[in-house]
Design a protein around this motif. Sequence first.
Motif, short mmCIF file in Angstrom:
data_model
loop_
_atom_site.label_atom_id
_atom_site.label_comp_id
_atom_site.label_asym_id
_atom_site.label_seq_id
_atom_site.Cartn_x
_atom_site.Cartn_y
_atom_site.Cartn_z
N TYR A 1 6.44 3.92 16.88
CA TYR A 1 5.92 4.10 15.51
C TYR A 1 6.73 5.15 14.74
CZ TYR A 1 3.93 8.58 16.88
OH TYR A 1 3.80 9.86 17.28
N TYR B 1 10.37 1.41 6.90
CA TYR B 1 9.46 2.42 6.32
C TYR B 1 8.01 2.05 6.61
CZ TYR B 1 6.94 4.83 2.54
OH TYR B 1 6.04 5.57 1.81
N ARG B 2 7.68 0.78 6.38
CA ARG B 2 6.30 0.33 6.60
C ARG B 2 5.96 0.41 8.09
NH1 ARG B 2 3.70 -0.92 1.43
NH2 ARG B 2 2.23 -2.21 2.59
N HIS B 3 6.95 0.14 8.94
CA HIS B 3 6.72 0.22 10.38
C HIS B 3 6.33 1.65 10.77
CE1 HIS B 3 7.17 -0.58 14.67
NE2 HIS B 3 7.85 0.54 14.74
N LEU C 1 4.88 3.78 8.98
CA LEU C 1 3.54 4.11 8.47
C LEU C 1 2.46 3.29 9.15
CD1 LEU C 1 4.07 4.28 4.59
CD2 LEU C 1 3.84 6.18 6.20
N GLY C 2 2.88 2.26 9.86
CA GLY C 2 1.89 1.35 10.47
C GLY C 2 1.23 0.47 9.42
N MET C 3 1.94 0.25 8.33
CA MET C 3 1.36 -0.58 7.26
C MET C 3 1.96 -1.99 7.31
SD MET C 3 1.07 1.96 4.03
CE MET C 3 0.23 0.81 2.97
N PRO C 4 1.20 -2.99 6.84
CA PRO C 4 1.74 -4.35 6.88
C PRO C 4 3.00 -4.47 6.03
CG PRO C 4 -0.26 -4.26 5.55
CD PRO C 4 -0.12 -2.92 6.21
N LYS D 1 3.77 -1.15 -2.26
CA LYS D 1 2.65 -2.02 -2.66
C LYS D 1 1.51 -1.86 -1.64
CE LYS D 1 1.76 -6.84 -3.93
NZ LYS D 1 0.77 -7.38 -3.02
N THR D 2 0.30 -1.75 -2.15
CA THR D 2 -0.84 -1.68 -1.23
C THR D 2 -1.75 -2.89 -1.48
OG1 THR D 2 -1.85 -0.07 -2.72
CG2 THR D 2 -0.78 0.80 -0.76
N SER D 3 -2.85 -2.69 -2.22
CA SER D 3 -3.80 -3.81 -2.33
C SER D 3 -3.70 -4.57 -3.67
CB SER D 3 -5.22 -3.28 -2.16
OG SER D 3 -5.44 -2.29 -3.15
#
Length: 429
Positions: A130, A180-182, A184-187, A207-209
């Motif tokens: 992570y 970068y997203r990896h 953060l653990g974000m999709p 981008k989030t929701s």
Amino acid sequence: MPRDTLSITDNRTGKTYEVPITHDTIRATDLRQIKVNPADFGMVSYDPAFNNTASCISRVTYIDGDAGILRYRGYPIEELAEKSTYLETAYLLLHGELPTEAQLKDWTYHVTHHTFIHESIKKFLDGFHYDAHPMGMLISTIAALSTFYDDAKDIFNAESRKKQTFRLIGKMPTLAAFTYRHNLGMPFVYPDNDLSYPGNFLNMLFKTSESKYRPNPVLERALDVLFILHADHEQNCSANTIRGVGSSHVDPYSATAAAIAALYGPLHGGANEEVVHMLNEIGSVAKVPDFIKRVKAGETRLMGFGHRVYKNYDPRARIIKKIAYDVFDLMGKSPLLEIALECERIALEDDYFVKRKLYPNVDFYTGLIYQSMGFPMTMFPVLFAIPRTSGWIAQWEEMLLDSEQKIARPRQIYLGHDTRSYIPMEART
Ligand code: ACO
């Protein structure tokens, strides 16, 4: 009668040789005729780190380090930063001319339609810890692209090179954003083809929701200008790497991965990260003089200062300082800015720096801008690698098509042992 030649007298033999001068340069191979005995190998020039050796003829980027000039294909960096976009500049670097409206449209279309990556690369990214450094992930995933595009091996086919160029420039922001997203653990966010090149990058990062990400125009333009400024820099360490590695005729993904690895080093693209570490370590404006004392005592370096080529203010640093204020006005001032300004103020007046012609380089302020934009420090060199891809490919292609170029293979001066017999283990001391 003046002649465009250089006469060299070898005082060992008293012989004089005359070698041609072209563009203020002599060919190192012309020195080979200088011998004491006919069986000698001949004279070679010794130039560790290529301080005074041209390794190629190039028509891509021009730098006059003493005057602080940088031009891509003849166009001053200041004009491009003001009037161009990154994608247009990338076209210029790669094709040698600014595109017409139709050419730019076509170029943008193709880059934009090569932004998606194979789903298997996502699985590959998942294998990283992570907290893996994004540059390590970027090097690996770019290298991995060579396993997806077998046609990339066809390096002397212009159509193939064109396709790999679309892919490399198109996919670089996607891979960078995915690393970068990896972390953060974000999709992962997929590319949005309606957005500009920097706008889409911001989308994939932040981008989030929301159903549609709308990049802030100030940040979008700031990033675009930063991309223009970082697009090429003639024969720097990573450009030399892509030329050297590419000279073995490996595919462009493997060669680009090597160039990214070169860029990762703290003396090259890693310097902006080091600047922020340094400013954090200094801690306050009051402590700047003490830090400068340590620099002058040779205990540490003032990161973001000095350059192998620029012995004047790096022209990119001037433009970047202006962008810094645009970004700070929007995002709030970096608490490290005052410390940076004080370092710059003292260094520009101090004899140690003045004598050595040490001026702020491109990395001195970029770190602060990236930090203010919300990037973690580990992403800083990644933000350099994305735009530099166009320069790397321009340098790689120029090398490939240059009939004088061969596999890069320097000489050495061997000062090790002369021949000796193998010593059995029991006889070794
Ligand atoms: N701080 C303090 N002193 C310095 C610095 C610095 N940042 N840079 C050079 N010097 C000094 C050296 O100690 C040396 O002094 P000396 O003559 O008394 O021994 C003299 O200036 C010349 O330095 P070199 O290391 O020989 O210069 P070189 O051209 O090899 O190095 C480099 C260039 C690597 C960029 C160097 O200036 C440096 O380390 N700067 C800090 C790192 C940095 O900002 N790198 C980013 C470069 S830009 C880029 O790659 C995108």
